[in-house]
Write a protein that holds these residues in place. Sequence first.
Motif, PDB file in Angstrom:
ATOM      1  N   GLY A  20       0.821  -1.218   0.000  1.00 47.39           N
ATOM      2  CA  GLY A  20       0.000   0.000   0.000  1.00 47.39           C
ATOM      3  C   GLY A  20       0.853   1.265   0.000  1.00 47.39           C
ATOM      4  O   GLY A  20       1.799   1.393   0.772  1.00 47.39           O
ATOM      5  N   GLY A  21       0.519   2.210  -0.893  1.00 52.08           N
ATOM      6  CA  GLY A  21       1.284   3.448  -1.019  1.00 52.08           C
ATOM      7  C   GLY A  21       1.286   4.278   0.258  1.00 52.08           C
ATOM      8  O   GLY A  21       2.307   4.858   0.649  1.00 52.08           O
ATOM      9  N   ALA A  22       0.130   4.350   0.956  1.00 54.67           N
ATOM     10  CA  ALA A  22       0.025   5.185   2.159  1.00 54.67           C
ATOM     11  C   ALA A  22       0.985   4.686   3.224  1.00 54.67           C
ATOM     12  O   ALA A  22       1.542   5.467   3.989  1.00 54.67           O
ATOM     13  CB  ALA A  22      -1.405   5.140   2.701  1.00 54.67           C
ATOM     14  N   PHE A  23       1.190   3.382   3.276  1.00 52.72           N
ATOM     15  CA  PHE A  23       2.110   2.806   4.260  1.00 52.72           C
ATOM     16  C   PHE A  23       3.552   2.973   3.792  1.00 52.72           C
ATOM     17  O   PHE A  23       4.424   3.396   4.544  1.00 52.72           O
ATOM     18  CB  PHE A  23       1.778   1.325   4.455  1.00 52.72           C
ATOM     19  CG  PHE A  23       2.669   0.643   5.451  1.00 52.72           C
ATOM     20  CD1 PHE A  23       2.417   0.772   6.810  1.00 52.72           C
ATOM     21  CD2 PHE A  23       3.759  -0.102   5.039  1.00 52.72           C
ATOM     22  CE1 PHE A  23       3.249   0.164   7.740  1.00 52.72           C
ATOM     23  CE2 PHE A  23       4.592  -0.709   5.962  1.00 52.72           C
ATOM     24  CZ  PHE A  23       4.336  -0.584   7.319  1.00 52.72           C
ATOM     25  N   ASN A  24       3.763   2.685   2.518  1.00 55.02           N
ATOM     26  CA  ASN A  24       5.124   2.585   2.006  1.00 55.02           C
ATOM     27  C   ASN A  24       5.852   3.892   1.813  1.00 55.02           C
ATOM     28  O   ASN A  24       7.063   3.906   1.683  1.00 55.02           O
ATOM     29  CB  ASN A  24       5.112   1.841   0.668  1.00 55.02           C
ATOM     30  CG  ASN A  24       5.465   0.391   0.876  1.00 55.02           C
ATOM     31  OD1 ASN A  24       6.008   0.047   1.905  1.00 55.02           O
ATOM     32  ND2 ASN A  24       5.156  -0.436  -0.087  1.00 55.02           N
ATOM     33  N   ARG A  25       5.136   5.024   1.842  1.00 53.05           N
ATOM     34  CA  ARG A  25       5.853   6.261   1.552  1.00 53.05           C
ATOM     35  C   ARG A  25       6.904   6.567   2.604  1.00 53.05           C
ATOM     36  O   ARG A  25       7.823   7.339   2.373  1.00 53.05           O
ATOM     37  CB  ARG A  25       4.879   7.430   1.375  1.00 53.05           C
ATOM     38  CG  ARG A  25       4.239   7.914   2.633  1.00 53.05           C
ATOM     39  CD  ARG A  25       3.052   8.786   2.325  1.00 53.05           C
ATOM     40  NE  ARG A  25       2.192   8.803   3.479  1.00 53.05           N
ATOM     41  CZ  ARG A  25       1.868   9.905   4.116  1.00 53.05           C
ATOM     42  NH1 ARG A  25       2.299  11.067   3.683  1.00 53.05           N
ATOM     43  NH2 ARG A  25       1.101   9.844   5.181  1.00 53.05           N
ATOM     44  N   TRP A  26       6.792   5.946   3.781  1.00 50.83           N
ATOM     45  CA  TRP A  26       7.771   6.218   4.842  1.00 50.83           C
ATOM     46  C   TRP A  26       8.840   5.142   4.965  1.00 50.83           C
ATOM     47  O   TRP A  26       9.704   5.207   5.817  1.00 50.83           O
ATOM     48  CB  TRP A  26       7.062   6.325   6.202  1.00 50.83           C
ATOM     49  CG  TRP A  26       6.042   7.398   6.267  1.00 50.83           C
ATOM     50  CD1 TRP A  26       4.725   7.252   6.572  1.00 50.83           C
ATOM     51  CD2 TRP A  26       6.243   8.798   6.041  1.00 50.83           C
ATOM     52  NE1 TRP A  26       4.092   8.466   6.547  1.00 50.83           N
ATOM     53  CE2 TRP A  26       5.001   9.430   6.221  1.00 50.83           C
ATOM     54  CE3 TRP A  26       7.349   9.578   5.692  1.00 50.83           C
ATOM     55  CZ2 TRP A  26       4.827  10.809   6.070  1.00 50.83           C
ATOM     56  CZ3 TRP A  26       7.173  10.951   5.535  1.00 50.83           C
ATOM     57  CH2 TRP A  26       5.937  11.534   5.729  1.00 50.83           C
TER      58      TRP A  26
END
Length: 172
Positions: A20-26
């Motif tokens: 998931g992008g929202a999780f992976n951005r960090w």
Amino acid sequence: MKVRAAKQGDLGWLLVLHSGGAFNRWIMRGPEDLQSLADEFSFKLAAQRKRQGVFVVVDVNGIGRGYGVLLLSLTGDSAHVEFGVDPRYQRKGIGGALLDEILRAGCRIGPKLKRVKAVCHQDNEGCIRLLRSRGFMSSAAPDIAALPYLSWHLIVDAGEIPACSPRFINGA
Ligand SMILES: CC(C)(COP(=O)(O)OP(=O)(O)OC[C@H]1O[C@@H](n2cnc3c(N)ncnc32)[C@H](O)[C@@H]1OP(=O)(O)O)[C@@H](O)C(=O)NCCC(=O)NCCS
């Protein structure tokens, strides 16, 4: 909310979480395929079995929603932690419960443990706030090559049993 040891059956939801992008951005990782994520998962499970690491999961209503990992160094005097929570379940105390548990369990399996390290994106407010609340300090001199990721550390005073309570030691 229930904190328990990770098991093979957790691989599925962990792969979905990491996609998931929202999780992976960090997260500090390149574009990886599912196989390398699965290999990493097996490595962490094996470390837990050999008592060289801790790998726990939080279940909410029986479904995995967050994970925490602590891996001891070869000498056992330091460890690295990593944790993550499903974005839909963040800011409910799950990250804090995971970090508390891996620190506690890390002290149990690593009696020589002195320093716990974490890496966090400089704009990752949730992670920074969580690390600070547990006494982690950011390194005084950031590694320019690693930016925008910053290193954090916690000095563990193993003399402070019970619970091997991690605490601040100013200037350490
Ligand atoms: C970092 C992370 C694990 C925090 O999980 P969480 O379940 O939301 O954490 P908690 O609810 O236990 O909150 C812990 C503290 O952080 C604060 N916090 C959490 N998310 C925040 C946000 N987005 N902005 C500001 N503060 C935040 C909480 O208010 C709480 O502070 P307090 O104890 O002073 O009240 C979660 O945001 C996450 O999974 N992020 C993506 C992956 C990641 O960054 N992992 C860390 C790198 S290894």
